[in-house]
Design a protein around this motif. Structure first.
Motif, PDB file in Angstrom:
ATOM      1  N   GLU A   1       0.948  -1.213  -0.089  1.00  0.00           N
ATOM      2  CA  GLU A   1       0.180  -0.034   0.038  1.00  0.00           C
ATOM      3  C   GLU A   1       0.825   1.269   0.074  1.00  0.00           C
ATOM      4  OE1 GLU A   1      -3.409   0.351  -0.087  1.00  0.00           O
ATOM      5  OE2 GLU A   1      -3.314  -1.908  -0.650  1.00  0.00           O
TER       6      GLU A   1
ATOM      7  N   ASN B   1      -0.205   4.023  -1.995  1.00  0.00           N
ATOM      8  CA  ASN B   1      -1.472   4.731  -1.885  1.00  0.00           C
ATOM      9  C   ASN B   1      -1.507   5.420  -0.489  1.00  0.00           C
ATOM     10  OD1 ASN B   1      -2.538   3.453  -4.030  1.00  0.00           O
ATOM     11  ND2 ASN B   1      -2.894   1.612  -3.088  1.00  0.00           N
ATOM     12  N   LEU B   2      -0.300   5.427   0.474  1.00  0.00           N
ATOM     13  CA  LEU B   2      -0.388   6.192   1.507  1.00  0.00           C
ATOM     14  C   LEU B   2      -0.015   7.527   1.203  1.00  0.00           C
ATOM     15  CD1 LEU B   2       1.119   3.222   3.810  1.00  0.00           C
ATOM     16  CD2 LEU B   2      -1.313   3.933   3.843  1.00  0.00           C
ATOM     17  N   SER B   3      -0.732   8.670   2.210  1.00  0.00           N
ATOM     18  CA  SER B   3      -0.337   9.744   1.806  1.00  0.00           C
ATOM     19  C   SER B   3       0.603  10.069   3.039  1.00  0.00           C
ATOM     20  CB  SER B   3      -1.507  10.679   2.289  1.00  0.00           C
ATOM     21  OG  SER B   3      -2.057  10.695   3.597  1.00  0.00           O
ATOM     22  N   ASP B   4       1.307  11.226   3.024  1.00  0.00           N
ATOM     23  CA  ASP B   4       2.233  11.644   4.176  1.00  0.00           C
ATOM     24  C   ASP B   4       1.555  11.683   5.358  1.00  0.00           C
ATOM     25  OD1 ASP B   4       4.515  11.624   2.202  1.00  0.00           O
ATOM     26  OD2 ASP B   4       4.196  13.982   2.132  1.00  0.00           O
ATOM     27  N   ASP B   5       0.309  12.085   5.333  1.00  0.00           N
ATOM     28  CA  ASP B   5      -0.185  12.437   6.652  1.00  0.00           C
ATOM     29  C   ASP B   5      -0.595  10.606   7.247  1.00  0.00           C
ATOM     30  OD1 ASP B   5      -0.383  15.085   6.911  1.00  0.00           O
ATOM     31  OD2 ASP B   5      -2.556  15.186   5.960  1.00  0.00           O
ATOM     32  N   GLU B   6      -0.986  10.063   6.567  1.00  0.00           N
ATOM     33  CA  GLU B   6      -1.246   8.502   6.834  1.00  0.00           C
ATOM     34  C   GLU B   6       0.101   7.867   7.510  1.00  0.00           C
ATOM     35  OE1 GLU B   6      -4.855   7.162   4.372  1.00  0.00           O
ATOM     36  OE2 GLU B   6      -2.837   7.292   3.078  1.00  0.00           O
TER      37      GLU B   6
ATOM     38  N   ASP C   1       2.635   9.525   8.877  1.00  0.00           N
ATOM     39  CA  ASP C   1       2.983  10.388  10.076  1.00  0.00           C
ATOM     40  C   ASP C   1       2.163   9.625  11.080  1.00  0.00           C
ATOM     41  OD1 ASP C   1       4.866  11.977   8.731  1.00  0.00           O
ATOM     42  OD2 ASP C   1       3.351  13.507   8.673  1.00  0.00           O
ATOM     43  N   ARG C   2       0.693   9.346  10.924  1.00  0.00           N
ATOM     44  CA  ARG C   2      -0.106   8.710  11.856  1.00  0.00           C
ATOM     45  C   ARG C   2       0.508   7.317  12.254  1.00  0.00           C
ATOM     46  NH1 ARG C   2      -4.197  11.532   9.179  1.00  0.00           N
ATOM     47  NH2 ARG C   2      -4.604   9.791   7.831  1.00  0.00           N
TER      48      ARG C   2
END
Length: 137
Positions: free
Chosen positions: A113, A116-121, A123-124
């Protein structure tokens, strides 16, 4: 409303479910309570009422659902909170396919994935890992 009868025994929340049984459980979790007719109305048109009743009975035998008699109708509901089933199913999946290794699961998920993962995701996820490290100490 007439006398209510509860049935269904609690078993392991991850006890094997067929695809159709999972669909029915999804309906029960979403609606919280449903008759066989209400469940049938949300399934594909090729499903008969007697098939739905039979599958609901099977879900009761496996401990996933119970029913209450309300007049002439049975109203079905899940026996276990969805979060408990989710945790149990995830543990079963990790044990079965990843030899109990959370690291292998995370590696597989991030590996498939990552695009498909954003920088915010990301970071979380990093924050969750850091929190786990602190709680372990």
């Amino acid at each position: 409303m007439s006398a209510r009868k509860l049935t269904g025994q609690n078993q392991a929340p991850h006890a094997a479910l067929s695809k159709r049984e999972r669909q029915i459980m999804d309906i029960l979790y979403r609606r919280r309570r449903a008759t066989a007719g209400e469940v049938m109305s949300e399934l594909s048109s090729d499903t008969t009422y007697s098939t739905v009743r039979s599958q609901l009975r099977t879900l009761e035998e496996k401990g996933h659902a119970r029913h209450e008699e309300q007049g002439l109708r049975y109203v079905y509901s899940p026996t276990t909170p969805r979060h408990a089933v989710r945790q149990s199913a995830l543990k079963h999946l990790i044990d079965t396919f990843f030899g109990g290794s959370t690291e292998k699961v995370v590696s597989t998920l991030i590996g498939t994935e990552a695009a498909n993962l954003s920088d915010d995701e990301l970071d979380r996820i990093a924050q969750l890992i850091e929190k786990a490290r602190k709680e372990r100490r």
